[in-house]
Design a protein around this motif. Sequence first.
Motif, short mmCIF file in Angstrom:
data_model
loop_
_atom_site.label_atom_id
_atom_site.label_comp_id
_atom_site.label_asym_id
_atom_site.label_seq_id
_atom_site.Cartn_x
_atom_site.Cartn_y
_atom_site.Cartn_z
N ALA A 210 0.74 -1.15 0.01
CA ALA A 210 0.14 0.03 -0.09
C ALA A 210 0.98 1.20 0.19
O ALA A 210 0.17 2.34 -0.32
N ALA A 211 2.24 1.34 0.47
CA ALA A 211 3.06 2.16 0.45
C ALA A 211 3.92 2.45 -0.81
O ALA A 211 5.14 2.95 -0.58
N PHE A 212 3.76 1.51 -1.77
CA PHE A 212 4.22 1.72 -3.09
C PHE A 212 5.55 0.68 -3.24
O PHE A 212 6.44 1.04 -4.06
N VAL A 213 5.86 -0.23 -1.97
CA VAL A 213 6.97 -0.96 -2.43
C VAL A 213 6.54 -2.14 -3.40
O VAL A 213 5.72 -2.47 -3.42
N PRO A 214 7.54 -2.12 -4.46
CA PRO A 214 7.44 -3.20 -5.48
C PRO A 214 6.97 -4.51 -4.97
O PRO A 214 7.75 -4.83 -4.18
N ARG A 215 6.19 -5.22 -5.43
CA ARG A 215 5.98 -6.50 -4.99
C ARG A 215 6.86 -7.47 -5.67
O ARG A 215 7.12 -8.47 -4.88
N PRO A 216 7.51 -7.31 -6.84
CA PRO A 216 8.39 -8.17 -7.04
C PRO A 216 9.42 -8.55 -6.23
O PRO A 216 10.15 -9.48 -5.87
N VAL A 217 9.97 -7.24 -5.45
CA VAL A 217 10.89 -7.20 -4.51
C VAL A 217 10.23 -8.08 -3.40
O VAL A 217 11.15 -8.98 -2.69
N LEU A 218 9.26 -7.81 -2.89
CA LEU A 218 8.73 -8.65 -1.57
C LEU A 218 8.30 -10.10 -1.76
O LEU A 218 8.76 -11.08 -1.09
N ASN A 219 8.04 -10.23 -3.25
CA ASN A 219 7.91 -11.66 -3.24
C ASN A 219 9.05 -12.76 -3.57
O ASN A 219 9.29 -13.79 -2.75
N LEU A 220 10.27 -11.96 -4.20
CA LEU A 220 11.53 -12.45 -3.82
C LEU A 220 12.02 -12.69 -2.50
O LEU A 220 12.60 -13.83 -2.31
N ALA A 221 11.74 -11.46 -1.59
CA ALA A 221 12.20 -11.75 -0.41
C ALA A 221 11.36 -12.91 0.23
O ALA A 221 12.34 -13.68 1.22
N ALA A 222 10.50 -13.15 0.07
CA ALA A 222 9.39 -14.07 0.82
C ALA A 222 10.15 -15.38 0.47
O ALA A 222 10.02 -16.36 1.25
N ALA B 272 13.04 -16.15 -0.68
CA ALA B 272 14.22 -16.14 -0.08
C ALA B 272 14.53 -16.59 1.47
O ALA B 272 15.32 -17.09 1.93
N LEU B 273 13.42 -15.94 2.20
CA LEU B 273 13.20 -16.00 3.45
C LEU B 273 12.79 -17.35 3.91
O LEU B 273 13.18 -17.86 4.95
N PHE B 274 11.98 -17.78 3.39
CA PHE B 274 10.64 -18.78 3.89
C PHE B 274 10.92 -20.11 2.86
O PHE B 274 10.04 -21.20 3.28
N GLY B 275 11.39 -19.87 1.80
CA GLY B 275 11.39 -21.37 0.79
C GLY B 275 10.10 -21.03 -0.05
O GLY B 275 9.31 -20.01 0.12
N CYS B 276 9.99 -21.77 -1.09
CA CYS B 276 9.45 -21.82 -2.12
C CYS B 276 7.76 -21.80 -1.69
O CYS B 276 6.91 -20.74 -1.88
N ALA C 299 13.68 -18.43 -3.99
CA ALA C 299 14.09 -19.48 -3.14
C ALA C 299 15.32 -20.23 -3.78
O ALA C 299 15.97 -20.64 -2.96
N ARG C 300 15.33 -19.91 -5.15
CA ARG C 300 16.39 -20.66 -6.03
C ARG C 300 17.47 -19.49 -6.37
O ARG C 300 18.42 -19.72 -7.27
N ALA C 301 17.66 -18.32 -5.76
CA ALA C 301 18.34 -17.15 -6.14
C ALA C 301 19.80 -17.45 -5.98
O ALA C 301 20.69 -16.95 -6.60
N SER C 302 20.00 -18.53 -5.09
CA SER C 302 21.62 -18.77 -4.87
C SER C 302 22.12 -19.64 -5.96
O SER C 302 23.34 -19.84 -6.01
N THR C 303 21.18 -20.34 -6.81
CA THR C 303 21.74 -21.03 -7.94
C THR C 303 20.88 -20.75 -9.09
O THR C 303 19.72 -21.13 -9.32
#
Length: 246
Positions: free
Chosen positions: A88-100, A102-106, A208-212
């Motif tokens: 709601a505060a204009f943070v791009p969803r792709p960044v948050l989705n990638l973070a989700a 990376a942090l919690f797995g697929c 989740a697979r960003a490391s490879t």
Amino acid sequence: MPAPSHPVGYAPEVLPPAAMPDGLAARCTRVLLSPWSRLVLLLALLAGAAAAVLVWRPQQLLTGDWAAHLSGPTALVDFALAYGVCTAAFVPRPVLNLAAGALFGCRAGFAAALVGTVLGAGLSFGLGRLLGQDALRPLLRTRWLTAADRQLSEHGFRSMLAIRLFPGLPFCATNYCAAVSRTGWPPYLLATALGSIPNTAAYALAGARASTPTSPAFLLAMGFLAVTALGALAVAWCKRKALRRS
């Protein structure tokens, strides 16, 4: 026996109460609750949110040792709530989705991101409907805006589903635009939940697979996102030609 002061069967003449002058408090209340005042409040909130994003730099979610401090169901709930507020505060969803991812797995990351997507969409839609709709609807007079409003108002579920399935349009902007239309809450939220599944899953898998980055799963996720982006461009081009002919 003295005669009554007024005829029997009739109430005594009572003068109507004098009209109270319109007080300063009442005038201030009307001004504060007017459509344009609410719109100014919405713009101030959005400007403050955008400034907070610039200062906070949400890309930090993809760096640093976050994973060591986030685990368990409570972390998923906290992340989903933060996700909703951030979108709601204009943070791009792709960044948050990638973070989700990376942090919690697929799987867990996808679930948290999807719940956060619906929460953020509902928050933006509610703010836009409460603070901006009354002021902005009279301004929908140009052909493009009128056509977009008619499409969203008459075919809310189908239109929102298409917007969510094909990336390209800013998530937060489409939420506030939908709020100005007459789209109802149920079709809006349902279309958001269903239409966001494919891209959210692809981003969570990529995170989740960003490391490879050469793994088949990462390449498949990025390929899917590229195909949907091309599909969005094709649909936008067809719609543009249709509007020109109308």
